[in-house]
Design an enzyme around this catalytic site. Structure first.
Site, mmCIF file in Angstrom:
data_model
loop_
_atom_site.group_PDB
_atom_site.id
_atom_site.type_symbol
_atom_site.label_atom_id
_atom_site.label_comp_id
_atom_site.label_asym_id
_atom_site.label_seq_id
_atom_site.Cartn_x
_atom_site.Cartn_y
_atom_site.Cartn_z
ATOM 1 C CD GLU A 176 -3.137 -1.031 2.103
ATOM 2 O OE1 GLU A 176 -4.236 -1.528 1.792
ATOM 3 O OE2 GLU A 176 -2.925 -0.489 3.211
ATOM 4 C CD GLU A 377 -4.157 -5.638 2.653
ATOM 5 O OE1 GLU A 377 -5.052 -4.956 3.201
ATOM 6 O OE2 GLU A 377 -2.951 -5.389 2.752
#
Length: 479
Positions: A176, A377
């Site tokens: 991320e 995710e």
């Protein structure tokens, strides 16, 4: 709809700092997360200067995978996982980060974990940097705002690539990496990059300089990995929250388009190998002074990624004539023009539940980049109750996952998107990243531990465990 590919990687996702524990064992040094206290929904986690005796640091013990990895991997195998996405704790391998030689005990721990996974036919999918920078690099060097840290990261990547070249095929450089675009929340620059913004500094300028160093580090790591094993698949990883226009008003549509650039900036560089023109225009317009060194262009060009991994939890919506004061509100996606979408519902944590947004994201990414994608995710955080008979009923989680798997199946079998796999987040209950809570659970395996660190640590299968096991067995046919 057609069938999913036979080699599709159904798995689960975790991060070393959220589940390993053993924070100071086996020669591990403290990481940036080891000085983060417990928070709660609406209560931010504190970043302390040192480890303070009267504070509770939930990541120190987490769920103690460090001592229980065989037991947990046996449960993952029983579920039928084809892969497990996790990370290598950087400060387990280089305790301070600037050592010349890695810590053998740390390397051996991951050898043991990867061997155990492979013994059960579970492919490791490994993130190199998942919010686990050695604290020393943050405190002494200023984290990734310092160009020297690029070399330390590449040294760490090389040590991992060399040691595990025959055990790990799928890698990601930074988790991320785009979280730090949200400069309003100091948690993100700290965990992404070990950076603290000074009072008189322009946070966005600091972020972009830091980002440039990380993009260079990622590209150098990709090139190094390919030298070590040309078979490696090395990806980027971004958090993705698609932005919809509130209406067909052209102003709303154009605003959504502009806001999406914040989402695309990092993958644009990592996939294409150069800075997008809109970013260069922003630097010029805002007067940001970003230092590029000679040869950086070539480094970025030669270190493009093989695939794009991303997290997807929710979507958000913008309206051109709205101005929010509270940019920290999750409902508006942290955006000044963010509004609630009347067509979708939200979880108890305010996260919009939008499976179609996943299909939309897969199509947008695939159209833009034309490289394989990997959903690394996705999941549903909720409060779970352990019944007296040891059962945990989680129908909302099953429904959330089911609807998102239906969406990704359509993207693959109808739209033709090249998708490597799907790893739902927190396959076993772990410490929440943003709040440090245990109460907000994502897992299909319940861990008996509470927000204060009490509990037996015993593992229990939730209803979703058997449900997901069947999904994998039927390759997504039976939902």
């Amino acid at each position: 709809m057609g069938n999913m590919p036979k080699d599709f990687l159904w798995g689960g996702a975790l991060a070393a700092h959220q589940f390993e524990g053993g924070w100071n064992q086996g020669g591990k040094g403290p990481s940036v997360v080891d000085v983060m206290t417990a928070g709660a929904h609406g209560v931010p986690r504190k970043i302390t200067d040192t480890i303070e005796e009267n504070e509770f640091y939930p990541n120190h013990e987490a769920i103690d995978f460090y001592h229980r990895y065989k037991e947990d991997i046996a449960l993952f195998a029983e579920m039928g996982l084809k892969c497990l996405r996790t990370s290598i704790g950087w400060s387990r391998i280089f305790p301070k980060g600037d050592e010349a030689e890695p810590n053998e005990a740390g390397l051996q721990f991951y050898d043991d974990v990867f061997d155990e996974l492979l013994k059960h036919g579970i492919e490791p999918v490994i993130t190199l940097s998942h919010f686990e920078m050695p604290l020393h690099l943050a405190r002494e060097y200023g984290g990734f705002r310092n160009r020297k840290v690029v070399d330390f990261f590449v040294n760490f990547a090389e040590a991992c690539f060399t040691r595990y070249k025959d055990k790990v095929k799928y890698w990601m450089t930074f988790n991320e990496i785009n979280n730090q675009m949200d400069v309003n929340n100091p948690l993100f620059l700290w965990t992404n990059s070990g950076v603290v913004v000074g009072e008189n500094e322009n946070a966005k300028e600091v972020m972009y300089q830091t980002a440039h160093h990380e993009l260079v580090a990622s590209a150098l790591a990709v090139a190094k990995g390919k030298d070590i094993n040309p078979e490696f698949q090395i990806g980027a990883m971004v958090s993705h929250v698609p932005i919809y226009p509130f209406s067909s008003n052209p102003e709303d549509v154009m605003l959504a388009e502009e806001e999406m650039r914040q989402r695309y900036f990092f993958p644009d560089v990592q996939v294409r190998g150069y800075y997008p023109s809109y970013a260069l225009k922003e630097f010029e317009r805002e007067g940001y002074n970003i230092t590029f060194e000679d040869g950086d262009d070539e480094i970025l060009r030669n270190g493009t990624v093989d695939y794009l991994g991303f997290s997807y939890y929710m979507s958000t919506t913008v309206k051109s004539d709205v101005k929010n004061d509270n940019t920290g509100d999750i409902v508006n996606g942290g955006l000044p023009n963010g509004v609630e979408n009347p067509y979708i519902t939200s979880s108890d944590w305010g996260w919009a539940i939008d499976p179609t947004g996943l299909r939309y994201t897969l199509n947008r990414f695939y159209d833009r980049y034309q490289i394989p994608l990997f959903i690394v995710e996705n999941g549903f955080g909720a409060v779970d109750t352990l019944e007296e008979d040891g059962k945990v009923h989680d129908p909302e989680r099953i429904q959330y996952l089911k609807s998102h798997i239906e969406a990704l199946k359509k993207a693959v079998t109808y739209d033709g998107v090249d998708l490597i796999g799907y790893t739902p987040w927190g396959i076993i209950d772990i410490v929440s990243f943003t709040t440090g809570e245990m109460k907000k659970r994502y897992g299909m395996i319940y861990v008996d531990r509470d927000n204060e660190g009490n509990g037996s640590m015993k593992r229990y299968k939730k209803d979703s465990f058997e449900w997901y096991k069947n999904v994998i067995q039927t390759n997504g046919e039976e939902l």
